[in-house]
Write an enzyme that holds these catalytic residues in place. Sequence first.
Site, PDB file in Angstrom:
ATOM      1  N   GLN A   1       0.343  24.313  17.850  1.00 35.28           N
ATOM      2  CA  GLN A   1      -0.449  24.730  16.690  1.00 35.28           C
ATOM      3  C   GLN A   1       0.726  24.493  15.023  1.00 35.28           C
ATOM      4  O   GLN A   1       1.663  23.767  15.523  1.00 35.28           O
ATOM      5  CB  GLN A   1       0.241  26.040  17.091  1.00 35.28           C
TER       6      GLN A   1
ATOM      7  N   HIS B   1      14.883  30.799  13.668  1.00 37.97           N
ATOM      8  CA  HIS B   1      14.937  29.572  12.709  1.00 37.97           C
ATOM      9  C   HIS B   1      14.745  29.996  11.024  1.00 37.97           C
ATOM     10  O   HIS B   1      13.828  31.052  10.699  1.00 37.97           O
ATOM     11  CB  HIS B   1      13.695  28.830  12.815  1.00 37.97           C
TER      12      HIS B   1
ATOM     13  N   HIS C   1      13.792  33.783  11.911  1.00 38.27           N
ATOM     14  CA  HIS C   1      11.856  34.123  12.721  1.00 38.27           C
ATOM     15  C   HIS C   1      12.067  33.676  13.778  1.00 38.27           C
ATOM     16  O   HIS C   1      13.346  32.336  14.454  1.00 38.27           O
ATOM     17  CB  HIS C   1      11.089  33.820  12.134  1.00 38.27           C
TER      18      HIS C   1
ATOM     19  N   LYS D   1      10.027  42.804   5.514  1.00 37.50           N
ATOM     20  CA  LYS D   1      10.687  42.434   7.039  1.00 37.50           C
ATOM     21  C   LYS D   1      11.871  41.544   6.997  1.00 37.50           C
ATOM     22  O   LYS D   1      12.548  42.185   8.125  1.00 37.50           O
ATOM     23  CB  LYS D   1       9.375  41.644   7.769  1.00 37.50           C
TER      24      LYS D   1
ATOM     25  N   ARG E   1       0.887  -0.728  -0.199  1.00 35.54           N
ATOM     26  CA  ARG E   1      -0.203  -0.194  -0.054  1.00 35.54           C
ATOM     27  C   ARG E   1       0.546   1.445  -0.165  1.00 35.54           C
ATOM     28  O   ARG E   1      -0.003   2.096  -0.682  1.00 35.54           O
ATOM     29  CB  ARG E   1      -1.062   0.370   1.178  1.00 35.54           C
TER      30      ARG E   1
ATOM     31  N   ASN F   1       1.658  24.986  11.394  1.00 44.13           N
ATOM     32  CA  ASN F   1       1.730  25.567  10.487  1.00 44.13           C
ATOM     33  C   ASN F   1       2.063  25.141   9.005  1.00 44.13           C
ATOM     34  O   ASN F   1       3.128  24.161   9.203  1.00 44.13           O
ATOM     35  CB  ASN F   1       2.237  26.739  10.887  1.00 44.13           C
TER      36      ASN F   1
ATOM     37  N   ARG G   1      13.222  32.341   3.562  1.00 43.48           N
ATOM     38  CA  ARG G   1      11.965  32.922   4.936  1.00 43.48           C
ATOM     39  C   ARG G   1      12.797  32.721   6.388  1.00 43.48           C
ATOM     40  O   ARG G   1      13.489  31.748   6.137  1.00 43.48           O
ATOM     41  CB  ARG G   1      10.438  32.280   5.200  1.00 43.48           C
TER      42      ARG G   1
ATOM     43  N   TYR H   1       4.529  22.840   9.757  1.00 36.67           N
ATOM     44  CA  TYR H   1       5.416  23.038  11.324  1.00 36.67           C
ATOM     45  C   TYR H   1       4.881  23.060  12.011  1.00 36.67           C
ATOM     46  O   TYR H   1       3.730  23.806  12.331  1.00 36.67           O
ATOM     47  CB  TYR H   1       7.017  23.750  11.874  1.00 36.67           C
TER      48      TYR H   1
ATOM     49  N   LYS I   1      10.250  23.522  17.425  1.00 37.39           N
ATOM     50  CA  LYS I   1       9.064  24.282  16.109  1.00 37.39           C
ATOM     51  C   LYS I   1      10.077  22.833  16.083  1.00 37.39           C
ATOM     52  O   LYS I   1      10.919  21.906  16.120  1.00 37.39           O
ATOM     53  CB  LYS I   1      10.089  25.127  15.295  1.00 37.39           C
TER      54      LYS I   1
END
Length: 182
Positions: free
Chosen positions: A46, A119, A62, A167, A23, A48, A59, A132, A72
Amino acid sequence: MLFHQTKLKDAKLIELEAHGDERGFFARTMCRAEFERHGLLGDFVQQNTSFSAKRGTLRGLHYQREPHAEAKLVRCLRGSIIDVIVDIREDSETYLHHQLFELTETNRYQLFVPLGFAHSFQTLSDDVEVSYLVSAAYHPEAESGLRYNDERLAIEWPIPPTVVSEKDANWPLISERIDALF
């Protein structure tokens, strides 16, 4: 899951153990008890997802300041990325050291990013999706970052960044900061 030590204190590269048959396969991507056995935070509040259309998109770097710092667990679901973490814990033996990790849809590696790390990732292909888990809810007042091209960090990105948000391009350099990073 197989937990591999990185050169940065407390960060782990996690290899999924796929169990396959006709499978396809099954693999656990997160288990609180197993994370805790390896000394990792195992509570996530959470999840994301990030989609980047163009190769070279960058990116980050942060992080959230205390008391809203977050760990994370990062995985690339489609395409490929170079994931970069920087230890910003002033009392750490790896303070301001960084490490790069290739996460792809085919190697299925995950990266555990501990509290006190900045990160970032750069896409190595078009149409990249990254998912994440985070251990704390987002608080805009706690948001911060490092400049991806800060000479103090000397991060060697695998390809020239092609898409960077305003930013992310304008976070202060480490030499310009008055307060502690974290």
